[in-house]
Design an enzyme around this catalytic site. Structure first.
Site, PDB file in Angstrom:
ATOM      1  N   LYS A   1       8.727 -11.385  -4.961  1.00  0.00           N
ATOM      2  CA  LYS A   1       8.514  -9.978  -5.351  1.00  0.00           C
ATOM      3  C   LYS A   1       9.118  -9.088  -4.301  1.00  0.00           C
ATOM      4  O   LYS A   1       9.306  -9.490  -3.143  1.00  0.00           O
ATOM      5  CB  LYS A   1       7.026  -9.662  -5.522  1.00  0.00           C
ATOM      6  CG  LYS A   1       6.127  -9.853  -4.281  1.00  0.00           C
ATOM      7  CD  LYS A   1       6.087  -8.699  -3.312  1.00  0.00           C
ATOM      8  CE  LYS A   1       5.164  -8.973  -2.122  1.00  0.00           C
ATOM      9  NZ  LYS A   1       5.414  -8.122  -0.944  1.00  0.00           N
TER      10      LYS A   1
ATOM     11  N   PRO B   1      12.342 -17.107   1.678  1.00  0.00           N
ATOM     12  CA  PRO B   1      11.971 -17.037   3.097  1.00  0.00           C
ATOM     13  C   PRO B   1      10.471 -16.792   3.266  1.00  0.00           C
ATOM     14  O   PRO B   1       9.872 -16.039   2.476  1.00  0.00           O
ATOM     15  CB  PRO B   1      12.775 -15.848   3.626  1.00  0.00           C
ATOM     16  CG  PRO B   1      13.919 -15.697   2.680  1.00  0.00           C
ATOM     17  CD  PRO B   1      13.402 -16.142   1.339  1.00  0.00           C
TER      18      PRO B   1
ATOM     19  N   SER C   1       2.246 -16.610  -1.569  1.00  0.00           N
ATOM     20  CA  SER C   1       1.269 -16.159  -2.568  1.00  0.00           C
ATOM     21  C   SER C   1       1.703 -16.577  -3.964  1.00  0.00           C
ATOM     22  O   SER C   1       0.882 -16.961  -4.804  1.00  0.00           O
ATOM     23  CB  SER C   1       1.130 -14.638  -2.534  1.00  0.00           C
ATOM     24  OG  SER C   1       0.628 -14.220  -1.296  1.00  0.00           O
TER      25      SER C   1
ATOM     26  N   ASP D   1      -1.935 -10.312  -2.234  1.00  0.00           N
ATOM     27  CA  ASP D   1      -0.936 -10.079  -3.281  1.00  0.00           C
ATOM     28  C   ASP D   1      -0.783 -11.266  -4.234  1.00  0.00           C
ATOM     29  O   ASP D   1       0.094 -11.272  -5.089  1.00  0.00           O
ATOM     30  CB  ASP D   1       0.415  -9.680  -2.676  1.00  0.00           C
ATOM     31  CG  ASP D   1       0.975 -10.738  -1.726  1.00  0.00           C
ATOM     32  OD1 ASP D   1       0.346 -11.801  -1.592  1.00  0.00           O
ATOM     33  OD2 ASP D   1       2.043 -10.488  -1.138  1.00  0.00           O
TER      34      ASP D   1
HETATM   35  O1  C5P Z   1      -4.439 -11.137   2.206  1.00  0.00           O
HETATM   36  P1  C5P Z   1      -3.420 -11.682   3.138  1.00  0.00           P
HETATM   37  O2  C5P Z   1      -3.798 -13.048   3.668  1.00  0.00           O
HETATM   38  O3  C5P Z   1      -2.035 -11.646   2.645  1.00  0.00           O
HETATM   39  O4  C5P Z   1      -3.442 -10.695   4.390  1.00  0.00           O
HETATM   40  C1  C5P Z   1      -2.970 -11.027   5.675  1.00  0.00           C
HETATM   41  C2  C5P Z   1      -3.472  -9.984   6.651  1.00  0.00           C
HETATM   42  O5  C5P Z   1      -2.857  -8.723   6.405  1.00  0.00           O
HETATM   43  C3  C5P Z   1      -4.963  -9.716   6.570  1.00  0.00           C
HETATM   44  O6  C5P Z   1      -5.690 -10.588   7.410  1.00  0.00           O
HETATM   45  C4  C5P Z   1      -5.072  -8.277   7.044  1.00  0.00           C
HETATM   46  O7  C5P Z   1      -5.047  -8.223   8.457  1.00  0.00           O
HETATM   47  C5  C5P Z   1      -3.779  -7.652   6.557  1.00  0.00           C
HETATM   48  N1  C5P Z   1      -3.948  -6.943   5.271  1.00  0.00           N
HETATM   49  C6  C5P Z   1      -4.572  -5.705   5.270  1.00  0.00           C
HETATM   50  N2  C5P Z   1      -4.726  -5.029   4.081  1.00  0.00           N
HETATM   51  C7  C5P Z   1      -4.211  -5.540   2.922  1.00  0.00           C
HETATM   52  C8  C5P Z   1      -3.552  -6.780   2.915  1.00  0.00           C
HETATM   53  C9  C5P Z   1      -3.438  -7.463   4.121  1.00  0.00           C
HETATM   54  O8  C5P Z   1      -5.023  -5.225   6.315  1.00  0.00           O
HETATM   55  N3  C5P Z   1      -4.335  -4.830   1.792  1.00  0.00           N
END
Ligand code: C5P
Length: 271
Positions: A8, A90, A99, A132
């Site tokens: 994406k 990547p 994801s 995501d």
């Molecule tokens: O959800 P995901 O594992 O992709 O998120 C990785 C990190 O990015 C989270 O631990 C958080 O620190 C940050 N994040 C955030 N707000 C979001 C998505 C991700 O702060 N909406």
């Protein structure tokens, strides 16, 4: 069964506020791109997980596909499977590859083992795997709010346009990137802009809040965006928290010679 988890890009990304759970509320448009990994799931005597293609950081046990598999074993008693992932997208690059692999793992494993899971049940698992991840249960552009996992269809189409994605060899941890952004509660109007403004106006109107802090730390990433504009991009932007930059073009282009040492993908948008 073989599936092709797609990447994406983000059209606009506003970081609105920091939440009590440490995540951030955002507003973005997730747009599917036909740059794909390859995922195979076959019922087997014992569980196995193997990876080929570009290197994936971390151990296999940490891979989101393996986590997705174990969730379905726990809740739906599915049997052993041999899972193979061929990585092309990547990693840690703002393209959602991990994801997407996880979301497709949920979809494919439940189908291979004949478990009819509702969209809501799949979305609940996906949200636990990554902010995501739930987007990749939908094969179309979606607006994402809250953590990015509250989704509704986006009224925007780039079908027939051409995209170039360039990923410099810089790894930006998402959590670190969020720490660099100053959240802002201002109304972005992103949904209406994407639906109504011609793409030639997006350069002024559609912003990714990660660009300023990421570009000032990594000028080489900003240079990619400028190069895409110099070579005729109608719109170019950082994707997610980077390091990938994409450009949208009116006709097919091959700019690979301008980006030595960087991952390069170009193709027609099919959705
Ligand atoms: O959800 P995901 O594992 O992709 O998120 C990785 C990190 O990015 C989270 O631990 C958080 O620190 C940050 N994040 C955030 N707000 C979001 C998505 C991700 O702060 N909406």
């Amino acid at each position: 069964m073989v599936a092709f988890p797609h990447a994406k890009i983000n059209l606009g990304l506003h970081v609105i506020r920091r939440r009590d759970d440490g995540y951030h509320d955002i507003e973005t448009c997730f747009y599917p791109v036909p740059l794909t990994d390859i995922l195979e799931v076959v019922p087997s005597d014992t569980f196995s997980f193997s990876v080929s293609g570009i290197e994936v950081p971390g151990s296999n046990d940490d891979n989101l596909c393996v986590k997705a598999y174990h969730m379905l074993v726990r809740d739906h008693g599915i049997g052993p499977a041999a899972i193979h992932l061929h990585k092309i997208i990547p990693t840690g690059a703002g393209l959602g590859g991990g994801s997407s692999d996880a979301a497709f793992a949920l979809r494919v494993i439940s189908e291979v083992f004949g478990r009819k899971l509702s969209r809501e049940a799949l979305a609940d698992y996906a949200s636990q795997l990554g902010s995501d991840c739930a987007f990749f249960l939908h094969d179309r552009p979606m607006m994402g709010t809250d953590r990015g996992d509250n989704l509704r269809p986006a009224d925007v189409s780039l079908k027939g346009r051409f995209m170039v994605i360039v990923t410099p060899p810089v790894h930006i941890a998402t959590a670190d990137a969020y720490r660099l952004v100053k959240p802002s509660e201002h109304k972005s109007g992103l949904t209406a802009t994407l639906a109504m403004a011609p793409i030639t106006e997006w350069k002024q109107l559609v912003k990714n809040d990660f660009e300023d802090p990421v570009f000032s730390r990594y000028p080489a990433i900003k240079e990619v965006k400028e190069t895409l504009y110099r070579h005729g991009a109608i719109y170019a932007s950082l994707s997610g928290s980077g390091a990938s930059v994409f450009g949208i073009f009116g006709s097919a282009v091959d700019l690979s010679a301008h980006f030595p040492g960087k991952f390069y993908w170009g193709g027609e948008l099919t959705r």
